[in-house]
Design a protein around this motif. Structure first.
Motif, short mmCIF file in Angstrom:
data_model
loop_
_atom_site.label_atom_id
_atom_site.label_comp_id
_atom_site.label_asym_id
_atom_site.label_seq_id
_atom_site.Cartn_x
_atom_site.Cartn_y
_atom_site.Cartn_z
N VAL A 85 -7.18 14.10 -2.56
CA VAL A 85 -7.30 13.26 -3.54
C VAL A 85 -6.70 12.14 -3.14
CG1 VAL A 85 -7.45 15.06 -5.59
CG2 VAL A 85 -5.07 14.04 -4.69
N ARG A 86 -6.07 11.70 -1.85
CA ARG A 86 -5.76 10.50 -1.54
C ARG A 86 -5.80 10.49 0.04
NH1 ARG A 86 -1.66 13.42 -3.59
NH2 ARG A 86 -1.94 12.21 -5.61
N LEU A 87 -5.58 9.54 0.57
CA LEU A 87 -5.58 9.10 2.23
C LEU A 87 -4.30 8.52 2.45
CD1 LEU A 87 -6.53 9.82 4.88
CD2 LEU A 87 -8.10 7.73 4.61
N PHE A 88 -3.36 9.14 2.89
CA PHE A 88 -1.89 8.26 3.25
C PHE A 88 -2.29 7.43 4.46
CE2 PHE A 88 -0.28 12.28 1.18
CZ PHE A 88 0.56 11.67 0.25
N GLY A 89 -1.48 6.15 4.26
CA GLY A 89 -1.77 5.17 5.20
C GLY A 89 -0.40 4.95 6.00
N LYS A 90 -0.21 3.93 6.75
CA LYS A 90 1.12 3.73 7.44
C LYS A 90 2.22 3.68 6.34
CE LYS A 90 -1.02 0.72 10.97
NZ LYS A 90 -0.92 -0.52 11.73
N ASP A 91 2.17 3.59 5.20
CA ASP A 91 3.26 3.70 4.41
C ASP A 91 3.90 4.97 4.01
OD1 ASP A 91 1.00 4.03 2.94
OD2 ASP A 91 1.81 3.33 0.96
N TYR A 92 3.36 5.90 4.61
CA TYR A 92 3.56 7.28 4.17
C TYR A 92 5.16 7.51 4.25
CZ TYR A 92 4.55 12.26 4.32
OH TYR A 92 4.94 13.65 3.90
N PRO A 93 5.72 6.96 5.30
CA PRO A 93 7.36 7.16 5.34
C PRO A 93 8.12 6.50 3.98
CG PRO A 93 6.54 6.48 7.45
CD PRO A 93 5.21 6.35 6.42
N ASN A 94 7.44 5.53 3.51
CA ASN A 94 7.95 4.84 2.20
C ASN A 94 7.91 5.90 0.96
OD1 ASN A 94 8.32 2.65 3.73
ND2 ASN A 94 6.73 1.65 2.92
N TRP A 95 6.78 6.73 1.11
CA TRP A 95 6.92 7.70 -0.08
C TRP A 95 7.91 8.74 0.04
CZ3 TRP A 95 2.17 8.79 -3.17
CH2 TRP A 95 1.45 8.00 -3.29
N LEU A 96 8.14 9.04 1.28
CA LEU A 96 9.21 10.13 1.49
C LEU A 96 10.56 9.64 1.11
CD1 LEU A 96 7.79 11.54 4.98
CD2 LEU A 96 7.66 12.78 2.74
N GLU A 97 10.87 8.25 1.56
CA GLU A 97 11.89 7.70 1.18
C GLU A 97 12.48 7.51 -0.24
OE1 GLU A 97 11.55 3.93 3.63
OE2 GLU A 97 12.59 4.96 5.26
N ASN A 98 11.17 7.10 -0.94
CA ASN A 98 11.38 6.93 -2.43
C ASN A 98 11.59 8.32 -3.06
OD1 ASN A 98 10.76 4.35 -2.36
ND2 ASN A 98 8.37 4.61 -2.69
N ALA A 99 11.55 9.34 -2.48
CA ALA A 99 11.55 10.63 -3.20
C ALA A 99 13.05 10.97 -2.91
CB ALA A 99 10.81 11.74 -2.44
N GLY A 100 13.87 10.19 -1.92
CA GLY A 100 15.19 10.35 -1.69
C GLY A 100 15.48 10.85 -0.25
N PHE A 101 14.47 10.91 0.51
CA PHE A 101 14.95 11.60 1.98
C PHE A 101 15.14 10.33 2.98
CE2 PHE A 101 11.49 14.67 0.47
CZ PHE A 101 12.42 15.97 0.67
#
Length: 256
Positions: A208-224
């Motif tokens: 339902v999605r295709l992650f791009g180069k910004d994937y690490p930002n998604w992880l950081e936004n979750a707190g990691f």
């Protein structure tokens, strides 16, 4: 035979494929005996690996016939074996979401692991639940694995927050996803619902999605906190080719 293999791979339900794979793994290593490629997980060499993937993201020579590892599994294994204390540390509480067959029995038999697996439907998982609401207490696990799952879920941000919640402070994890390195921003569009369109835009009919180069930002936004592990710094070009690792793949190690 090749057409039948592709048809079964793309059409059969995942739980049935898991069950059939046990028979396949007994026959395929004999057929593919050789020394052109090597799997660091099963420690065997073969004439070649099998093909794998949808018509959009199809790859040749990537699926190990002995343990059914793909490029991402072999990369993760190399990191765990050569660059972590996963196999040597004292007791680790481990949560493995959507446990891969190539790791499942090995990790389950390790005396230094309290190993718990979870999935929505997998017949080899200990618990069955929706990742959006993990029915486990917070700050419980030293290590969390969740590979090639976040491209399937409705709300990836919520699932990442849940994985962060159940991880102990000081814990770490690996959360691999298909990643398009030619795309700066992750692409998702709720109006894309047909299997054909999802395969076209997201590389697979149930994504339902295709992650791009910004994937690490998604992880950081979750707190990691995110550590980048680049295989090219540790393995030679010939090793990467022999292990059939994906050329552009980066392994992100998350920490709490």
């Amino acid at each position: 035979m090749k057409k039948l293999y592709k048809f079964l791979l793309n059409k059969l339900p995942r739980p049935l494929l898991i069950r059939l794979s046990y028979l396949f793994k007994k026959i395929a290593p004999i057929v593919y005996k050789g020394n052109n490629v090597e799997c660091p997980v099963c420690n065997r060499s073969y004439s070649k690996f099998l093909s794998y993937g949808s018509s959009i993201a199809h790859r040749e020579n990537v699926l190990c016939p002995g343990d059914l590892t793909l490029e991402r599994h072999r990369l993760m294994w190399l990191y765990l074996k050569d660059h972590s204390d996963f196999f040597t540390s004292n007791k680790l509480n481990v949560l493995h979401i959507a446990p891969e067959q190539c790791f499942h029995q090995c990790f389950k038999q390790q005396e230094n692991l309290n190993y718990l697996t979870g999935d929505l439907v997998s017949p080899i998982a200990d618990l069955h639940f929706d990742l959006h609401q993990i029915p486990l207490e917070e700050n419980r696990f030293d290590v969390v694995f969740c590979n090639h799952v976040l491209e399937h879920v409705n709300d990836a941000n919520q699932c990442m927050r849940e994985l962060y919640r159940v991880m102990k402070p000081g814990g770490w994890g690996i959360m691999q996803v298909p990643q398009d390195f030619d795309r700066e921003i992750t692409f998702e569009d709720s109006s894309i619902t047909s299997e054909e369109d999802r395969e076209r835009y997201y590389w697979q009919k149930d994504h339902v999605r295709l992650f791009g180069k910004d994937y690490p930002n998604w992880l950081e936004n979750a707190g990691f906190n995110v550590e980048v592990f680049e295989k090219e710094k540790f393995y030679s070009t010939s090793q990467i080719k022999r292990f059939r690792l994906q050329e552009k793949e980066i392994l992100y190690i998350v920490h709490k």
